[in-house]
Design an enzyme around this catalytic site. Structure first.
Site, PDB file in Angstrom:
ATOM      1  N   GLY A   4     -15.716   2.698   4.171  1.00 15.04           N
ATOM      2  CA  GLY A   4     -14.373   3.091   3.879  1.00 15.04           C
ATOM      3  C   GLY A   4     -13.876   3.062   2.716  1.00 15.04           C
ATOM      4  O   GLY A   4     -12.125   3.434   1.928  1.00 15.04           O
ATOM      5  N   GLN A   5     -14.137   2.984   1.241  1.00 16.86           N
ATOM      6  CA  GLN A   5     -13.665   2.361   0.501  1.00 16.86           C
ATOM      7  C   GLN A   5     -13.713   3.744  -0.795  1.00 16.86           C
ATOM      8  O   GLN A   5     -14.333   4.189  -0.313  1.00 16.86           O
ATOM      9  CB  GLN A   5     -14.233   1.993  -0.509  1.00 16.86           C
ATOM     10  N   HIS A  19     -10.026  -4.945  -2.808  1.00 17.41           N
ATOM     11  CA  HIS A  19      -8.661  -4.725  -2.660  1.00 17.41           C
ATOM     12  C   HIS A  19      -9.056  -5.415  -1.243  1.00 17.41           C
ATOM     13  O   HIS A  19      -9.193  -5.546  -0.697  1.00 17.41           O
ATOM     14  CB  HIS A  19      -7.946  -4.100  -2.654  1.00 17.41           C
ATOM     15  N   ASP A  70       1.291  -1.407   0.161  1.00 13.16           N
ATOM     16  CA  ASP A  70      -0.138   0.060  -0.322  1.00 13.16           C
ATOM     17  C   ASP A  70       1.164   0.690  -0.253  1.00 13.16           C
ATOM     18  O   ASP A  70       1.476   1.692   1.111  1.00 13.16           O
ATOM     19  CB  ASP A  70      -0.702   0.507   0.928  1.00 13.16           C
ATOM     20  N   ILE A  71       0.881   2.462  -1.020  1.00 15.77           N
ATOM     21  CA  ILE A  71       1.375   3.468  -0.566  1.00 15.77           C
ATOM     22  C   ILE A  71       1.320   4.280   0.595  1.00 15.77           C
ATOM     23  O   ILE A  71       1.637   5.276   0.579  1.00 15.77           O
ATOM     24  CB  ILE A  71       0.781   3.960  -1.874  1.00 15.77           C
ATOM     25  N   HIS A 119      -6.945  -5.462   1.840  1.00 15.21           N
ATOM     26  CA  HIS A 119      -5.714  -4.996   3.016  1.00 15.21           C
ATOM     27  C   HIS A 119      -5.492  -6.128   3.596  1.00 15.21           C
ATOM     28  O   HIS A 119      -6.128  -6.975   4.095  1.00 15.21           O
ATOM     29  CB  HIS A 119      -6.014  -3.987   3.714  1.00 15.21           C
ATOM     30  N   ASN A 159     -13.010  -3.105   2.166  1.00  9.57           N
ATOM     31  CA  ASN A 159     -13.821  -2.072   2.550  1.00  9.57           C
ATOM     32  C   ASN A 159     -14.561  -1.906   1.500  1.00  9.57           C
ATOM     33  O   ASN A 159     -14.828  -2.295   0.250  1.00  9.57           O
ATOM     34  CB  ASN A 159     -13.124  -0.885   3.030  1.00  9.57           C
TER      35      ASN A 159
HETATM   36  P1  5GP Z   1      -9.960   1.549   0.638  1.00 11.46           P
HETATM   37  O1  5GP Z   1      -9.728   2.733   0.982  1.00 11.46           O
HETATM   38  O2  5GP Z   1     -10.355   1.959  -0.620  1.00 11.46           O
HETATM   39  O3  5GP Z   1     -10.356   0.168   1.449  1.00 11.46           O
HETATM   40  O4  5GP Z   1      -8.532   1.288   0.386  1.00 11.46           O
HETATM   41  C1  5GP Z   1      -7.621   1.782  -1.050  1.00 11.46           C
HETATM   42  C2  5GP Z   1      -5.843   1.566  -0.489  1.00 11.46           C
HETATM   43  O5  5GP Z   1      -5.224   1.927  -1.374  1.00 11.46           O
HETATM   44  C3  5GP Z   1      -5.760   2.742   0.197  1.00 11.46           C
HETATM   45  O6  5GP Z   1      -4.884   2.435   1.295  1.00 11.46           O
HETATM   46  C4  5GP Z   1      -4.456   3.984  -0.473  1.00 11.46           C
HETATM   47  O7  5GP Z   1      -3.184   3.896   0.261  1.00 11.46           O
HETATM   48  C5  5GP Z   1      -4.142   2.948  -1.230  1.00 11.46           C
HETATM   49  N1  5GP Z   1      -3.667   2.999  -2.389  1.00 11.46           N
HETATM   50  C6  5GP Z   1      -4.717   4.283  -3.389  1.00 11.46           C
HETATM   51  N2  5GP Z   1      -3.559   4.932  -4.251  1.00 11.46           N
HETATM   52  C7  5GP Z   1      -2.670   3.366  -4.341  1.00 11.46           C
HETATM   53  C8  5GP Z   1      -1.245   3.785  -5.214  1.00 11.46           C
HETATM   54  O8  5GP Z   1      -1.067   4.467  -6.340  1.00 11.46           O
HETATM   55  N3  5GP Z   1      -0.697   2.566  -5.058  1.00 11.46           N
HETATM   56  C9  5GP Z   1      -0.695   1.738  -4.204  1.00 11.46           C
HETATM   57  N4  5GP Z   1       0.118   1.333  -4.342  1.00 11.46           N
HETATM   58  N5  5GP Z   1      -1.024   2.237  -3.581  1.00 11.46           N
HETATM   59  C10 5GP Z   1      -2.748   2.731  -3.120  1.00 11.46           C
END
Ligand code: 5GP
Ligand code: ZN
Length: 114
Positions: A93-94, A100, A30-31, A102, A87
């Protein structure tokens, strides 16, 4: 899907180091890590949310879990444990609308989650 961030990672349009890949799944760090270990397992095929899952997706979704478990063992975090999170939509919180999983590890998680 051309306008999806994670499809772009799968296609190589956004260069990202993959930590796992098979026919249906990729995983990458994750970034914005929320724990010492924080990686994402995603299906290669675009599925927006868990609301969009169909019976035919069962194997793909199972493979996300298997990939997460395999990577956790390889990283040596399996015995201490980890948290898997998926999520869905606003209250979940998506923020990226390509399913995906986590995987967070390397510190004590708390319950209930925020
Ligand atoms: P969500 O909030 O949708 O459950 O999680 C999305 C996740 O994607 C977040 O934890 C965010 O840090 C990660 N993310 C968003 N953009 C990028 C990206 O460009 N590269 C990577 N490796 N992770 C990303
Ligand atoms: Zn996508």
């Amino acid at each position: 899907m051309t306008d999806c961030l994670f499809c772009k990672i799968v296609n190589g349009d956004i260069p990202t180091e993959l930590i796992y890949e098979d026919d249906d799944v990729v995983a990458f760090n994750d970034i914005g890590p929320q724990a010492p270990h924080h990686f994402l397992c995603i299906p290669k095929r675009h599925i927006s949310t868990t609301n969009d899952l169909e019976a035919g997706d069962a194997e793909t979704i199972g493979k996300l879990t298997l990939a997460a478990s395999k990577i956790a063992k390889e990283r040596g975090i399996a015995d201490d444990g980890y948290r898997m999170v998926v999520n869905c939509n606003n209250h979940g919180g998506q923020t990226v609308f390509h399913i995906h999983m986590h995987v967070l590890a390397g510190r004590q998680m708390t319950w209930p989650p925020g």
